[in-house]
Design a protein around this motif. Structure first.
Motif, PDB file in Angstrom:
ATOM      1  N   THR A  98       0.934  -1.186  -0.187  1.00 10.13           N
ATOM      2  CA  THR A  98       0.152  -0.078  -0.045  1.00 10.13           C
ATOM      3  C   THR A  98       0.790   1.333  -0.157  1.00 10.13           C
ATOM      4  O   THR A  98       0.537   2.195  -0.862  1.00 10.13           O
ATOM      5  CB  THR A  98      -1.039   0.060   1.134  1.00 10.13           C
ATOM      6  N   PHE A  99       1.906   1.303   0.911  1.00  7.85           N
ATOM      7  CA  PHE A  99       2.780   2.294   1.027  1.00  7.85           C
ATOM      8  C   PHE A  99       3.445   2.500  -0.413  1.00  7.85           C
ATOM      9  O   PHE A  99       3.659   3.628  -1.015  1.00  7.85           O
ATOM     10  CB  PHE A  99       3.874   2.158   1.887  1.00  7.85           C
ATOM     11  N   SER A 100       4.040   1.535  -0.902  1.00  8.23           N
ATOM     12  CA  SER A 100       4.544   1.450  -2.419  1.00  8.23           C
ATOM     13  C   SER A 100       3.780   2.167  -3.373  1.00  8.23           C
ATOM     14  O   SER A 100       4.292   3.076  -4.156  1.00  8.23           O
ATOM     15  CB  SER A 100       4.885   0.175  -2.817  1.00  8.23           C
ATOM     16  N   LEU A 101       2.559   2.084  -3.542  1.00 13.38           N
ATOM     17  CA  LEU A 101       1.612   2.399  -4.564  1.00 13.38           C
ATOM     18  C   LEU A 101       1.562   3.964  -4.199  1.00 13.38           C
ATOM     19  O   LEU A 101       1.391   4.794  -5.275  1.00 13.38           O
ATOM     20  CB  LEU A 101       0.316   1.695  -4.509  1.00 13.38           C
ATOM     21  N   VAL A 102       0.960   4.238  -3.013  1.00 16.35           N
ATOM     22  CA  VAL A 102       0.783   5.608  -2.750  1.00 16.35           C
ATOM     23  C   VAL A 102       2.035   6.435  -2.945  1.00 16.35           C
ATOM     24  O   VAL A 102       1.980   7.402  -3.598  1.00 16.35           O
ATOM     25  CB  VAL A 102       0.582   5.608  -1.455  1.00 16.35           C
ATOM     26  N   ILE A 103       3.339   6.061  -2.436  1.00 12.67           N
ATOM     27  CA  ILE A 103       4.470   7.037  -2.580  1.00 12.67           C
ATOM     28  C   ILE A 103       4.720   6.863  -4.009  1.00 12.67           C
ATOM     29  O   ILE A 103       5.356   7.927  -4.618  1.00 12.67           O
ATOM     30  CB  ILE A 103       5.510   6.495  -1.747  1.00 12.67           C
ATOM     31  N   TYR A 104       4.815   5.772  -4.912  1.00  7.52           N
ATOM     32  CA  TYR A 104       5.156   6.078  -6.298  1.00  7.52           C
ATOM     33  C   TYR A 104       4.380   6.942  -6.989  1.00  7.52           C
ATOM     34  O   TYR A 104       4.693   7.681  -7.942  1.00  7.52           O
ATOM     35  CB  TYR A 104       5.207   4.254  -6.924  1.00  7.52           C
ATOM     36  N   ASN A 105       3.082   6.828  -6.883  1.00  4.65           N
ATOM     37  CA  ASN A 105       2.060   7.537  -7.739  1.00  4.65           C
ATOM     38  C   ASN A 105       2.077   8.885  -7.304  1.00  4.65           C
ATOM     39  O   ASN A 105       1.560   9.810  -7.918  1.00  4.65           O
ATOM     40  CB  ASN A 105       0.666   6.742  -7.652  1.00  4.65           C
ATOM     41  N   PHE A 106       2.384   9.276  -5.984  1.00  5.82           N
ATOM     42  CA  PHE A 106       2.328  10.728  -5.574  1.00  5.82           C
ATOM     43  C   PHE A 106       3.464  11.034  -5.113  1.00  5.82           C
ATOM     44  O   PHE A 106       3.495  12.170  -4.261  1.00  5.82           O
ATOM     45  CB  PHE A 106       1.315  10.836  -4.447  1.00  5.82           C
ATOM     46  N   SER A 107       4.676  10.766  -5.720  1.00  9.31           N
ATOM     47  CA  SER A 107       6.064  11.136  -5.255  1.00  9.31           C
ATOM     48  C   SER A 107       6.237  12.528  -5.505  1.00  9.31           C
ATOM     49  O   SER A 107       7.004  13.242  -4.322  1.00  9.31           O
ATOM     50  CB  SER A 107       6.834  10.377  -6.207  1.00  9.31           C
ATOM     51  N   GLU A 108       5.757  13.353  -6.348  1.00  6.40           N
ATOM     52  CA  GLU A 108       6.042  14.812  -6.764  1.00  6.40           C
ATOM     53  C   GLU A 108       5.082  15.643  -5.805  1.00  6.40           C
ATOM     54  O   GLU A 108       5.830  16.635  -5.036  1.00  6.40           O
ATOM     55  CB  GLU A 108       5.650  15.177  -8.054  1.00  6.40           C
ATOM     56  N   GLU A 109       3.780  15.218  -5.527  1.00 11.84           N
ATOM     57  CA  GLU A 109       3.239  15.893  -4.426  1.00 11.84           C
ATOM     58  C   GLU A 109       3.819  15.783  -2.944  1.00 11.84           C
ATOM     59  O   GLU A 109       3.986  16.744  -2.403  1.00 11.84           O
ATOM     60  CB  GLU A 109       1.671  15.383  -4.351  1.00 11.84           C
ATOM     61  N   ILE A 110       4.313  14.633  -2.769  1.00 15.54           N
ATOM     62  CA  ILE A 110       5.026  14.249  -1.380  1.00 15.54           C
ATOM     63  C   ILE A 110       6.233  15.062  -1.251  1.00 15.54           C
ATOM     64  O   ILE A 110       6.600  15.955  -0.043  1.00 15.54           O
ATOM     65  CB  ILE A 110       5.147  13.024  -1.220  1.00 15.54           C
ATOM     66  N   ALA A 111       7.007  14.799  -2.483  1.00 17.85           N
ATOM     67  CA  ALA A 111       8.197  15.832  -2.278  1.00 17.85           C
ATOM     68  C   ALA A 111       7.987  17.300  -2.095  1.00 17.85           C
ATOM     69  O   ALA A 111       8.836  17.923  -1.408  1.00 17.85           O
ATOM     70  CB  ALA A 111       8.922  15.712  -3.531  1.00 17.85           C
ATOM     71  N   GLU A 112       7.082  17.867  -2.864  1.00 22.74           N
ATOM     72  CA  GLU A 112       6.768  19.174  -2.762  1.00 22.74           C
ATOM     73  C   GLU A 112       6.136  19.720  -1.531  1.00 22.74           C
ATOM     74  O   GLU A 112       6.308  20.816  -0.980  1.00 22.74           O
ATOM     75  CB  GLU A 112       5.873  19.808  -4.145  1.00 22.74           C
ATOM     76  N   VAL A 113       4.973  19.196  -1.130  1.00 20.06           N
ATOM     77  CA  VAL A 113       4.281  19.513  -0.013  1.00 20.06           C
ATOM     78  C   VAL A 113       4.522  19.181   1.500  1.00 20.06           C
ATOM     79  O   VAL A 113       4.857  19.637   2.495  1.00 20.06           O
ATOM     80  CB  VAL A 113       2.691  18.939  -0.062  1.00 20.06           C
ATOM     81  N   ILE A 114       5.284  17.895   1.220  1.00 19.38           N
ATOM     82  CA  ILE A 114       5.699  17.298   2.671  1.00 19.38           C
ATOM     83  C   ILE A 114       7.016  17.450   2.980  1.00 19.38           C
ATOM     84  O   ILE A 114       7.692  17.991   3.934  1.00 19.38           O
ATOM     85  CB  ILE A 114       5.277  15.672   2.967  1.00 19.38           C
ATOM     86  N   VAL A 115       8.095  16.964   2.042  1.00 25.96           N
ATOM     87  CA  VAL A 115       9.506  16.963   2.145  1.00 25.96           C
ATOM     88  C   VAL A 115      10.012  18.628   1.854  1.00 25.96           C
ATOM     89  O   VAL A 115      11.071  18.496   2.478  1.00 25.96           O
ATOM     90  CB  VAL A 115      10.199  15.967   1.210  1.00 25.96           C
ATOM     91  N   LYS A 116       9.059  19.260   1.101  1.00 26.51           N
ATOM     92  CA  LYS A 116       9.494  20.752   0.923  1.00 26.51           C
ATOM     93  C   LYS A 116      10.591  20.800  -0.012  1.00 26.51           C
ATOM     94  O   LYS A 116      11.420  21.716  -0.047  1.00 26.51           O
ATOM     95  CB  LYS A 116       9.659  21.521   2.151  1.00 26.51           C
ATOM     96  N   ALA A 121      11.719  13.864  -5.354  1.00 20.55           N
ATOM     97  CA  ALA A 121      10.790  13.068  -5.980  1.00 20.55           C
ATOM     98  C   ALA A 121      11.225  11.696  -6.692  1.00 20.55           C
ATOM     99  O   ALA A 121      10.683  10.531  -6.609  1.00 20.55           O
ATOM    100  CB  ALA A 121      10.069  13.883  -7.181  1.00 20.55           C
ATOM    101  N   LEU A 122      12.350  11.782  -7.681  1.00 16.81           N
ATOM    102  CA  LEU A 122      12.899  10.835  -8.141  1.00 16.81           C
ATOM    103  C   LEU A 122      13.501   9.628  -7.100  1.00 16.81           C
ATOM    104  O   LEU A 122      13.232   8.625  -7.284  1.00 16.81           O
ATOM    105  CB  LEU A 122      14.112  11.276  -8.847  1.00 16.81           C
ATOM    106  N   SER A 123      13.850  10.126  -6.035  1.00 15.72           N
ATOM    107  CA  SER A 123      14.349   9.066  -4.971  1.00 15.72           C
ATOM    108  C   SER A 123      13.187   8.394  -4.248  1.00 15.72           C
ATOM    109  O   SER A 123      13.062   7.105  -4.005  1.00 15.72           O
ATOM    110  CB  SER A 123      15.225   9.859  -3.904  1.00 15.72           C
ATOM    111  N   LEU A 124      12.143   9.070  -4.032  1.00 20.63           N
ATOM    112  CA  LEU A 124      10.972   8.680  -3.639  1.00 20.63           C
ATOM    113  C   LEU A 124      10.332   7.628  -4.500  1.00 20.63           C
ATOM    114  O   LEU A 124       9.889   6.289  -4.068  1.00 20.63           O
ATOM    115  CB  LEU A 124       9.800   9.681  -3.430  1.00 20.63           C
TER     116      LEU A 124
END
Length: 502
Positions: A98-116, A121-124
């Motif tokens: 479940t984590f794999s699917l969520v992080i792979y598909n929303f990597s850019e959003e996570i990188a921009e909003v959460i990781v800042k 994004a590529l590493s995620l």
């Protein structure tokens, strides 16, 4: 036989931990020199998210599998183990996938909003591919640790680190010239490849060496209940710790910018703290981690059999080793912080940070030992509460003290926090086992030994071999201090003949 099993397991895991830590050090040194402090800081933004997924998907289930396997084996109900293992594997794979699917598909959003930082994004995306392998491998290793077959875990650890180092070395010349985003991606490729290969080794071993157990006595509902009763508090504890750790790594650069630093300076400082100084501080704990890993299922087995005498004996010996390692580490980092920073990272700036963090070593190492004991005693809820309290204090320091006092507004409260949690943990173990833990006696003689060893090392550094090349002079100093310390430990009787019996 009981002592032989623990000591043999601890030795195997210690050798594996030392090898993996050494490989990891070369890995970090190579990374630090290749991509610099800012690159290490970027890499450190990914690591907490990786640890968060591990903590939620497998950390609690791995420890649970280890304890329940040892417990059912001690009770003669070995047939239950297979059912417990299969249910644990199913749960961990579903969560990790479940984590794999969520992080792979929303990597850019996570990188921009959460990781800042969009550069992550590529590493995620890369790291998300290994989550199911990481989780399943962790649970299988817990199963073998419960059987006290420590060699499987040891080999898989060494294999993982070796593959990680090999992959980053092979990819570095191609990825690093493209910028920090790809440099970080190369490091994460190594991490992912290491997890996958490590899992394949353990899984293949399990397929070909699995035992035929008697039919399980426990019902499916009973198995789920047993797993959940232990895994849920453990997972919540690890998850809370990882969430707070993730928050810390994300917030520290932001708060340092409020303090007055630029983004580059803040990320670089985070890299020096969590990517360089802390790995050096925690490196000696590989010995204690191995001892704790081997001790936990053994304590669980003794507790199931009501053999408190075994538990007390094991605890006393573990704390003796903890004191010897903790005092040595503290002395060396306080006496030679700049020298160690130059020798390992070629950076003098690490020295001040190392000297300050050295105070934490004895307390941090005691917590490693005590956590193993508490897990073996079934005190997961207590561990969860203390972990939550500790993380809350650290987060408070980041949010409200760093903006006024910089990075040391986090480090000093962190040290005080570690000391308080250590004494709370000691009190809990004493209360559960109804024994007194005379820590002061175990630390006096090692303290005298390290004082003498460091003074002799300083004397040699400044007056005996000061005319040779600087790095070789540092190596000679550290080696001399170590040998003198070990000699004095035996001369002062810090380790008895009873402790050396195998």
């Amino acid at each position: 036989m009981y002592r032989q099993t623990i000591i043999k397991g601890a030795i195997i895991l210690t050798i594996a931990n030392v090898i993996t830590r050494i490989i990891g050090f070369f890995y970090r040194i190579y990374m630090a020199k290749t991509i610099g402090a800012e690159g290490m800081g970027l890499y450190q933004l990914i690591t907490p998210l990786y640890l968060l997924v591990w903590s939620v998907s497998s950390s609690g289930l791995s420890t649970t599998m280890s304890k329940l396997t040892a417990q059912e084996k001690a009770r003669g109900a070995i047939g239950n183990v297979k059912r417990l293992l299969h249910y644990s594997l199913a749960a961990t794979i579903i969560i990790a996938l479940t984590f794999s699917l969520v992080i792979y598909n929303f990597s850019e959003e996570i990188a921009e909003v959460i990781v800042k930082d969009i550069r992550t994004a590529l590493s995620l995306r890369i790291i998300s591919l290994c989550f199911p392998f990481m989780a399943a491998g962790s649970v299988l290793r817990g199963y073998y640790l419960g059987l006290q077959n420590t060699s499987i875990s040891a080999i898989s650890q060494v294999l993982e680190q070796s593959i990680r180092m090999l992959v980053i070395y092979l990819l570095a010349h191609t990825f690093i010239p493209k910028g920090l985003e790809y440099a970080c991606g190369a490091a994460v490729c190594g991490m992912a490849a290491g997890e996958i290969v490590s899992f394949l080794y353990v899984f293949v071993y399990y397929i070909f060496k699995r035992k035929k157990y008697t039919p399980p006595i426990i019902t499916p509902k009973g198995a789920i209940s047993m797993i959940g009763a232990m895994a849920i508090p453990l997972t919540l504890n690890r998850m809370a710790g990882s969430l707070f750790s993730t928050a810390e790594n994300l917030l520290i650069p932001q708060q340092l910018q409020i303090y007055g630093m630029t983004q580059t300076e803040a990320i670089s400082l985070l890299g020096r703290l969590t990517g360089m100084a802390m790995p050096l501080i925690t490196f000696p704990s590989s010995l204690l981690t191995a001892l704790a890993t081997a001790t936990m299922p053994a304590i669980s087995e003794s507790y199931a059999l009501h053999r408190h005498d075994r538990i007390k004996s094991t605890l006393n010996q573990s704390l003796t080793i903890t004191a010897i390692i903790g005092v040595f580490t503290t002395g060396m980092f306080m006496a030679f912080p700049t020298e160690l920073g130059i020798l390992i990272y070629s950076q003098r700036q690490i020295g001040t940070m190392l000297k300050t963090l050295a105070i934490m070593c004895p307390f941090m190492y005691i917590q490693v030992t005590m956590s193993a004991v508490l897990n073996g005693l079934g005190e997961q809820l207590f561990i969860f509460k203390t972990g939550l309290f500790s993380s809350a204090i650290n987060l408070f320091a980041i949010c409200f003290i760093i903006p006024f006092y910089g990075i040391y507004g986090f480090i000093y409260p962190w040290i005080m926090n570690s000391i308080v949690i250590t004494f709370i943990t000691i009190y809990r173990v004493s209360k559960v086992l109804q024994i007194k833990i005379p820590l002061s006696k175990q630390y006096i003689k090692p303290a005298l030994a390290i004082t003498a060893a460091c003074l002799c090392g300083k004397l040699g550094f400044h007056h005996i071999w000061n005319n040779i090349e600087y790095k070789y002079s540092i190596i000679a100093t550290l080696a001399a201090a170590f040998l003198i310390y070990i000699f004095l430990i035996f001369q002062l009787g810090c380790i008895s003949k009873e402790d050396l019996k195998i």
